[in-house]
Write an enzyme that holds these catalytic residues in place. Sequence first.
Site, PDB file in Angstrom:
ATOM      1  N   TYR A  25     -26.712  31.272 -11.414  1.00  0.00           N
ATOM      2  CA  TYR A  25     -25.800  31.204 -12.566  1.00  0.00           C
ATOM      3  C   TYR A  25     -25.689  32.594 -13.188  1.00  0.00           C
ATOM      4  O   TYR A  25     -26.684  33.310 -13.340  1.00  0.00           O
ATOM      5  CB  TYR A  25     -26.317  30.215 -13.618  1.00  0.00           C
TER       6      TYR A  25
ATOM      7  N   GLU B 191     -17.844  33.491 -16.787  1.00  0.00           N
ATOM      8  CA  GLU B 191     -18.908  32.597 -16.304  1.00  0.00           C
ATOM      9  C   GLU B 191     -18.707  32.308 -14.822  1.00  0.00           C
ATOM     10  O   GLU B 191     -17.623  31.885 -14.413  1.00  0.00           O
ATOM     11  CB  GLU B 191     -18.905  31.289 -17.096  1.00  0.00           C
TER      12      GLU B 191
END
Length: 421
Positions: A144, A232
């Site tokens: 992530y 993101e």
Amino acid sequence: MALRAARRLLRSPVFSQVKSQHQQLRHLNIHEYQGAKLMSQFGINVPKGVAVSSVSEIKNVLENHFPGEEEVVVKSQILAGGRGLGTFKNGFKGGVHVVKRSDVEAIADKMLGQVLVTKQTGPDGKPVNQVYLCEKLSLVNEMYFAIALDRASAGPVIIACSKGGTSIEDLAEKYPDMIIKVPVDIWTGITDKEASKVVDGLSLKASEKTSAIEQIKNLYKLFTEKDCTLLEINPLAETADNKLVAADAKLNFDDNAAFRQKEVFALRDKSQEDPREVAAAAADLNYIGLDGEIGCMVNGAGLAMATMDIIKLHGGTPANFLDVGGNASEGQVVEAFKILTSDARVKAILVNIFGGIMKCDVIASGIVNAAKQVSLKVPLVVRLEGTNVDMGKSILKESGMAIIAAEDLDDAARKAVEAIK
């Protein structure tokens, strides 16, 4: 104005209690395929992919871009997360599929022109106008990565986790010790040391560290040069051929930078937005749709917050945030009423105006004309105070319309709630 209004809205007590499905408060959101193209321009590794808007395009795309691929990933393009677990209103399950080459057209046909409902869209869902055909990657590791704006450090912060592929909320709950945060000085920019710290936090298994550091620096460059509010990537992945790839991405851009990011803001997809918010923006009004029953029209973001909170205090639920600003014209007031009455959930309207620069008589004339134009069928509560208030009240009284007058904000909220019982 829109930015300040949104910030106050996020801090308002009522906002945490009202389940709004509308997320575009202070940023432009773009589709995955658009984000991938932008990232590639900054030297960031992304999967090979092509967006199509019709089934008839697919055959040529497969031949020209995926000549040797036996399987292709078909991704529905909407501005919301949770696509893979979503359901189309035609009954088809899943907005992301890995399919055989021969099945791409059939799967895309079940997506294009349909409405996809996910946990982030609300029950109304979002229309799928494009599907993104991507190469199937052989992933050996999923992580992530995000860059966001951090109030505490007054600048960008990089967030990374050696686990990825699921929501950051779940990751934070399951692996809190694996999440690292690296603040970056906005004036200095990202250093090799900071980029190296991020790479170490990702715990790479296959990629070469030096090239990974360059990828992190390229991502930061994109974030700052394009005025992002969020970048993101989930997952940021390592492939079998030792490449670090942004396998999926979400990019948001600051509305206040639209004047210098014209190419980015030209990507705006209004079909994904609440039509009421689009209409409000065209009329230079600040509007955010909620899911209550009392439509609110006020002048000033602070007054909007107070109005929404006191409606909630009296047991009602606000249907929207609508700020006509400090110098709205009569025409804008009419447009505001049209937007409010277009919402079938609105059972009453509360107008709360404090006249400073905005004059109460202008608002009153707009209210009367608007109510006549839209053939108002719901109770209308009006509280006026400030400049030309007596003239405004006279206009309302002489209109012959069934307008419920209120003396103060508390009285107005109470009468609006009582009107829908």
